[in-house]
Design an enzyme around this catalytic site. Structure first.
Site, PDB file in Angstrom:
ATOM      1  N   GLU A 307     -40.049   0.060 -30.703  1.00 52.46           N
ATOM      2  CA  GLU A 307     -39.542  -0.939 -29.754  1.00 52.46           C
ATOM      3  C   GLU A 307     -38.377  -0.425 -28.927  1.00 52.46           C
ATOM      4  OE1 GLU A 307     -40.205  -4.943 -32.505  1.00 52.46           O
ATOM      5  OE2 GLU A 307     -38.304  -3.888 -32.530  1.00 52.46           O
ATOM      6  N   PRO A 308     -38.575   0.577 -28.107  1.00 58.75           N
ATOM      7  CA  PRO A 308     -37.455   1.066 -27.306  1.00 58.75           C
ATOM      8  C   PRO A 308     -37.074   0.087 -26.196  1.00 58.75           C
ATOM      9  CG  PRO A 308     -39.489   2.187 -26.685  1.00 58.75           C
ATOM     10  CD  PRO A 308     -39.831   1.308 -27.845  1.00 58.75           C
ATOM     11  N   ARG A 310     -33.316   0.326 -24.360  1.00 56.08           N
ATOM     12  CA  ARG A 310     -32.380   1.093 -23.540  1.00 56.08           C
ATOM     13  C   ARG A 310     -32.973   2.407 -23.001  1.00 56.08           C
ATOM     14  NH1 ARG A 310     -26.819   0.639 -24.606  1.00 56.08           N
ATOM     15  NH2 ARG A 310     -27.405  -0.085 -26.687  1.00 56.08           N
ATOM     16  N   ARG A 347     -20.750  -4.751 -20.471  1.00 57.32           N
ATOM     17  CA  ARG A 347     -20.718  -3.750 -21.549  1.00 57.32           C
ATOM     18  C   ARG A 347     -19.350  -3.081 -21.714  1.00 57.32           C
ATOM     19  NH1 ARG A 347     -23.409   0.238 -22.156  1.00 57.32           N
ATOM     20  NH2 ARG A 347     -23.858  -0.057 -24.365  1.00 57.32           N
ATOM     21  N   CYS A 378     -10.972 -12.797 -13.151  1.00 55.82           N
ATOM     22  CA  CYS A 378      -9.603 -13.095 -13.571  1.00 55.82           C
ATOM     23  C   CYS A 378      -9.429 -12.743 -15.029  1.00 55.82           C
ATOM     24  CB  CYS A 378      -9.295 -14.563 -13.328  1.00 55.82           C
ATOM     25  SG  CYS A 378      -8.990 -14.816 -11.605  1.00 55.82           S
ATOM     26  N   GLU A 379      -9.383 -11.470 -15.290  1.00 59.81           N
ATOM     27  CA  GLU A 379      -9.278 -10.989 -16.653  1.00 59.81           C
ATOM     28  C   GLU A 379      -8.818  -9.535 -16.563  1.00 59.81           C
ATOM     29  OE1 GLU A 379     -11.430 -12.928 -19.202  1.00 59.81           O
ATOM     30  OE2 GLU A 379     -11.429 -11.450 -20.798  1.00 59.81           O
ATOM     31  N   TYR A 407     -29.254  -3.776 -20.517  1.00 65.31           N
ATOM     32  CA  TYR A 407     -28.194  -4.661 -21.000  1.00 65.31           C
ATOM     33  C   TYR A 407     -27.116  -4.921 -19.949  1.00 65.31           C
ATOM     34  CZ  TYR A 407     -30.580  -3.494 -25.330  1.00 65.31           C
ATOM     35  OH  TYR A 407     -31.539  -3.305 -26.295  1.00 65.31           O
TER      36      TYR A 407
HETATM   37  N1  LLP Z   1     -35.807  -3.976 -31.598  1.00 62.46           N
HETATM   38  C1  LLP Z   1     -34.906  -4.841 -32.083  1.00 62.46           C
HETATM   39  C2  LLP Z   1     -35.287  -5.696 -33.199  1.00 62.46           C
HETATM   40  C3  LLP Z   1     -33.634  -4.919 -31.524  1.00 62.46           C
HETATM   41  O1  LLP Z   1     -32.750  -5.768 -32.024  1.00 62.46           O
HETATM   42  C4  LLP Z   1     -33.301  -4.083 -30.435  1.00 62.46           C
HETATM   43  C5  LLP Z   1     -31.998  -4.167 -29.803  1.00 62.46           C
HETATM   44  C6  LLP Z   1     -34.281  -3.205 -29.951  1.00 62.46           C
HETATM   45  C7  LLP Z   1     -35.520  -3.170 -30.568  1.00 62.46           C
HETATM   46  C8  LLP Z   1     -34.039  -2.293 -28.796  1.00 62.46           C
HETATM   47  O2  LLP Z   1     -33.048  -1.364 -29.065  1.00 62.46           O
HETATM   48  P1  LLP Z   1     -32.714  -0.214 -28.003  1.00 62.46           P
HETATM   49  O3  LLP Z   1     -33.903   0.702 -27.937  1.00 62.46           O
HETATM   50  O4  LLP Z   1     -32.430  -0.869 -26.699  1.00 62.46           O
HETATM   51  O5  LLP Z   1     -31.505   0.447 -28.542  1.00 62.46           O
HETATM   52  N2  LLP Z   1     -26.311  -5.323 -25.982  1.00 62.46           N
HETATM   53  C9  LLP Z   1     -26.120  -4.063 -26.676  1.00 62.46           C
HETATM   54  C10 LLP Z   1     -27.372  -3.605 -27.332  1.00 62.46           C
HETATM   55  C11 LLP Z   1     -27.929  -4.621 -28.295  1.00 62.46           C
HETATM   56  C12 LLP Z   1     -29.222  -4.166 -28.911  1.00 62.46           C
HETATM   57  C13 LLP Z   1     -29.879  -5.316 -29.569  1.00 62.46           C
HETATM   58  N3  LLP Z   1     -31.119  -5.000 -30.172  1.00 62.46           N
HETATM   59  C14 LLP Z   1     -25.610  -3.034 -25.678  1.00 62.46           C
HETATM   60  O6  LLP Z   1     -25.452  -3.357 -24.516  1.00 62.46           O
HETATM   61  O7  LLP Z   1     -25.332  -1.894 -26.065  1.00 62.46           O
END
Ligand code: LLP
Length: 462
Positions: A307-308, A310, A347, A378-379, A407
């Site tokens: 499940e990629p 990012r 972020r 305003c922060e 994100y």
């Molecule tokens: N699968 C599940 C169950 C997840 O919770 C996530 C991300 C992913 C897949 C995807 O992960 P990735 O490949 O994107 O790393 N808002 C944070 C990141 C939160 C990730 C939440 N879950 C940020 O901006 O760094």
């Protein structure tokens, strides 16, 4: 020989693994040192769509999808499916693009689920996550026949009731926390024991036993996710071994699990010093670990799901801002402010994340200025980039921040009642609007002014 009209923006670009570059694959510089992405000059996009503007490069998005799919075909001898984690960037266009590359989607809410379906994703290739899914969300999943990632006991009871009411079976992946630590920001670790997501590894046995006598449930597989923005391969290798062991136990208890979903988490390059593994290396490591563990336990290979989020979308995106005010504090710092900030990119203030930026209209000029790029909210903490080298920056200049495809728009807010930016998808010299800019009317749309508070001078907007 005449000079080429365009040069690539980055040296040594890795076209096979977009997560390893700062800029989108199609980023190029013309003879006037103007930056182009997807065959579109960024200055033209800003003039046409305004700023702040999210720009998404279709070439990079597709290259990321293909990198995952090709690597799985090459390194994993069994079946596989890539599920895009749509929380990274959710929109109809993104869902449709991912589906067109043969990917499924991971969704975590009714909103994300409806976006996936609206984008044409086959419901059989959608998995619904969430540590506190509502009845409405579960019913929607049942209605569309999507797979539910079972997270906790309450949900198990709710699903049992709903399935019995509807005389329907549900396909489940059981999520558990594998107890793996990885060295990423504390907020984005999810695989260690103290996590709000999923069943504890110790509880898994009881869940499997309970479901062994549940005619409404089909235990289709197992799920774990250990965190995000991970640069190490070892945790994913360890995860595969733990998951295969759990799969063996599920089979011993009479289940026929087919799927092993190892989650997402591969990191990307935000600043030059970041050096994430290539998508191919990540897939190869995970595949080899699953194959080895299955071999060791003499188990048939499961369908491998990942499940990629990012690593598929971050470096396909950039945000275009216009520079406004400048404040020089002698001996301390120079601030330049842009027309967005923490509402379009939360972020930096949330995770102290670092980014890289350039001036798209003078991107080959010498970086003789050091500035801190502040937002307009305003922060005091609303700072996007600290002390970055840039050519001399003046009011009216455009500024591009790289790698904002993940994100950012999906975490955007209306803090200070600032409308969220538009998003365009660029490819082959064409820009397609995929999210329109919010208007001030949009912002006031949900407000209700009670009669008794209405002032004689209240003027309706719009
Ligand atoms: N699968 C599940 C169950 C997840 O919770 C996530 C991300 C992913 C897949 C995807 O992960 P990735 O490949 O994107 O790393 N808002 C944070 C990141 C939160 C990730 C939440 N879950 C940020 O901006 O760094």
């Amino acid at each position: 020989m005449s000079s080429p009209r365009f040069c690539p923006y980055e040296e040594g670009i890795d076209s096979r693994s977009p997560n390893r570059n700062l800029a989108p694959l199609s980023a190029a510089v013309d003879l006037e040192h103007q930056l182009w992405v997807g065959g579109c000059r960024l200055a033209d996009l800003a003039a046409r769509y305004g700023t702040p503007l999210y720009v998404l490069d279709e070439t990079t998005l597709r290259a990321g999808c293909q990198a995952y799919c090709h690597a799985l075909a090459r390194h994993y001898p069994g079946e596989s499916l890539v599920l895009y984690a749509s929380k990274a960037h959710g929109s109809l266009a993104m869902a449709a693009l991912m589906a067109s590359e043969g990917l499924g989607l991971d969704v975590v809410s009714a909103g994300e689920l409806l976006t996936a379906i609206g984008g044409g994703v086959d419901p059989r290739n959608i998995v619904l996550h969430g540590n506190n899914k509502s009845c409405v969300e579960l019913e929607l999943a049942l209605e569309h026949g999507v797979t539910v990632v079972l997270d906790n006991w309450l949900e198990l009871g709710l699903l049992e009731r709903l399935c019995n009411q509807r005389a329907q079976r549900v396909r489940l992946l059981i999520r558990f926390t594998p107890g793996i630590e990885c060295h990423t920001h504390a907020y984005i670790r999810t695989g260690h024991v103290d996590s709000k997501f999923g069943f504890d590894l110790e509880e898994l046995e009881a869940v499997l036993r309970r479901l062994a006598t549940a005619p409404w449930a089909e235990v289709a597989g197992l799920h774990a996710h250990i965190g995000s923005q991970i640069f190490e391969l070892q945790p994913h290798q360890d995860l595969a071994a733990i998951m295969v062991k759990a799969l063996v136990r599920a089979r011993e208890l009479g289940h026929h699990p087919k799927d092993l979903n190892v989650g997402g988490g591969l990191g990307v390059r935000y600043v030059a010093s970041d050096d994430p593994p290539a998508i191919g290396a990540w897939v190869q490591t995970v595949s080899a670990a699953v194959v080895a563990a299955c071999h060791q336990h003499q188990q048939p290979l499961p369908r491998l799901l990942c499940e990629p989020g990012r690593s598929l979308v971050a470096t396909a995106g950039l945000t275009l801002y216009q520079v406004g005010s400048r404040k020089e504090i002698p001996g301390v710092r120079t601030y330049v402010a842009v027309d967005g900030g923490m509402s379009d990119n939360p972020r930096p203030i949330t995770y102290q994340s670092r980014y890289t930026a350039c001036l798209p209209q003078r991107c080959r000029d010498a970086a003789t200025d050091t500035v801190t790029v502040a937002g307009k909210h305003c922060e005091s903490g609303d700072v996007l980039l600290h002390n970055i080298p840039l050519p001399p920056v003046a009011s009216g200049d455009l500024l591009a921040v790289w790698a904002t495809g993940a994100y950012n728009s999906s975490m955007a807010s209306n803090y200070n009642r600032i409308p969220r930016p538009a998003a365009v998808l660029v490819h082959g010299g064409q820009a397609k609007l995929v999210q329109r800019r919010e208007t001030h009317q949009d912002l006031l749309r949900w407000d209700i002014l009670p009669e008794h508070l209405r002032q004689s001078g209240s003027v309706p907007i719009g």
